[in-house]
Scaffold this motif. Structure first.
Motif, PDB file in Angstrom:
ATOM      1  N   THR A 173     -44.219 -18.189 -18.074  1.00  0.00           N
ATOM      2  CA  THR A 173     -43.174 -18.233 -17.042  1.00  0.00           C
ATOM      3  C   THR A 173     -42.877 -16.860 -16.441  1.00  0.00           C
ATOM      4  O   THR A 173     -41.949 -16.724 -15.649  1.00  0.00           O
ATOM      5  N   SER A 211     -52.729 -27.865 -12.856  1.00  0.00           N
ATOM      6  CA  SER A 211     -51.276 -27.712 -12.792  1.00  0.00           C
ATOM      7  C   SER A 211     -50.538 -28.942 -13.281  1.00  0.00           C
ATOM      8  O   SER A 211     -49.353 -28.877 -13.606  1.00  0.00           O
ATOM      9  N   SER A 264     -42.993 -25.156 -11.869  1.00  0.00           N
ATOM     10  CA  SER A 264     -43.319 -26.481 -11.361  1.00  0.00           C
ATOM     11  C   SER A 264     -44.825 -26.590 -11.161  1.00  0.00           C
ATOM     12  O   SER A 264     -45.530 -25.581 -11.074  1.00  0.00           O
ATOM     13  N   SER A 265     -45.316 -27.815 -11.056  1.00  0.00           N
ATOM     14  CA  SER A 265     -46.751 -28.022 -10.809  1.00  0.00           C
ATOM     15  C   SER A 265     -47.180 -27.348  -9.518  1.00  0.00           C
ATOM     16  O   SER A 265     -48.267 -26.762  -9.430  1.00  0.00           O
ATOM     17  N   ASN A 269     -47.634 -26.862 -17.939  1.00  0.00           N
ATOM     18  CA  ASN A 269     -46.704 -26.061 -17.133  1.00  0.00           C
ATOM     19  C   ASN A 269     -46.740 -24.596 -17.543  1.00  0.00           C
ATOM     20  O   ASN A 269     -45.843 -23.832 -17.230  1.00  0.00           O
TER      21      ASN A 269
END
Length: 335
Positions: free
Chosen positions: A40, A194, A172-173, A198
């Motif tokens: 992330t 994707s 998000s995808s 995630n």
């Protein structure tokens, strides 16, 4: 790779706003806890923050130049006042924290500011965590600590209480797909990867994996033979599928891909074609969707999910796949 605050803003807008505001107001905390799932942008954000604190050509928006000597040294991990601590084996040990404390007790030859980044902070031993706690309780002036973790609940509450926690949201995808395309992945592979994870780093690894490229083709072939007859499906399993999908993890990945195909058929039924993953097979899947009801598509997907559950419960993988082929063929006969 995230090199600017604008790039971070695209995937973590709230994180970007919080850190940018701290820099603008010159109120950088003495300790941060970056927590969130893998992939992330936590480590990239910590490096970006360090660059903004040391950059020799910082602009009015606190954007680092990424070209000056300090930025380059931070990128390469060679800046004398920016220290990265990673697990030594399975854990971060007390000696590693002590070495850090010793290093920070020395007067810097370049500036008063020092930054240390602890990756996988949840892996600190109890002794290391207690040593760090003392360090946090008596922070040196101009010192910034950044702890990075995927499991903040495993970190001592007393450490957490002394840090400003910043949560990184799962990507998000669409965000993952766009980042993959920026790195040269074709849009179809990017879309598939994707939807399988995630975690950006995992999606990137999937996208450049030759095994995965072949797996896509074999799953599409399995779908084709499933629309023919039971014996062809079993024959394909024996001749090609089981030769490529050798272990449970690989079979599970194959089932994920098969599930995406049936989801695409359902999207077509629901007139949500823009949500399809296999856009390169749009025409073929549209024709196929005419022969299936929404009820049966739901049955197919439940059969695949059940196969995934059985696979993880130590059922023989070949038996799992043979039963799945049978279930999908039986479903076809009742459409």
């Amino acid at each position: 790779m995230i090199n600017t605050w604008n790039e971070l803003k695209e995937i973590q807008p709230l994180v970007c706003q919080m850190l940018s505001n701290s820099l603008a107001k010159k109120r950088v905390a003495h300790a941060y806890l970056f927590e969130g799932e893998r992939g992330t942008g936590k480590k990239e954000a910590s490096i970006l923050l360090a660059k903004s604190l040391y950059c020799e050509q910082l602009d009015e928006n606190n954007q680092p130049c990424n070209h000056c000597a300090n930025c380059r040294r931070i990128s390469s991990g060679n800046h004398p006042d920016v220290h990265l601590i990673e697990p030594d084996g399975l854990s971060i040990k007390k000696d590693q924290i002590h070495l850090l404390q010793d290093e920070f007790s020395k007067k810097s030859v370049e500036s008063e500011r020092k930054v240390y980044i602890i990756e996988a902070a949840e892996k600190m031993t109890v002794q290391a965590a207690n040593s760090l706690l003392k360090f946090l309780e008596e922070p040196l002036s101009e010192t910034t600590a950044i702890l990075i973790t995927e499991q903040s609940q495993r970190i001592l509450p007393t450490i957490v209480s002394r840090c400003q926690m910043i949560t990184f949201q799962p990507l998000s995808s669409e965000q993952i797909k766009n980042r993959l395309v920026e790195e040269g992945v074709d849009i179809q592979t990017a879309a598939i990867a994707s939807h399988l994870t995630n975690h950006f780093e995992e999606a990137r690894a999937i996208s450049f994996d030759d095994w995965f490229a072949q797996a896509q083709r074999k799953v599409l072939k399995l779908y084709e033979v499933l629309n023919q007859n039971y014996m062809k499906g079993l024959l394909y399993l024996q001749e090609e599928w089981l030769d490529h999908f050798k272990d449970k993890e690989q079979i599970d990945r194959g089932l994920d891909l098969l599930l995406l195909i049936y989801k695409d058929l359902l999207y077509i039924q629901l007139d949500q074609k823009d949500s399809m993953v296999f856009q390169n097979m749009k025409l073929e899947l549209e024709k196929s969707a005419l022969h299936h009801s929404q009820r049966m598509l739901a049955t197919y997907m439940e059969a695949i999910l059940e196969a995934k559950r059985r696979l993880m419960s130590n059922t023989n993988p070949q038996l799992v796949m043979e039963q799945l082929v049978l279930n999908l063929q039986e479903g076809s006969s009742f459409v």
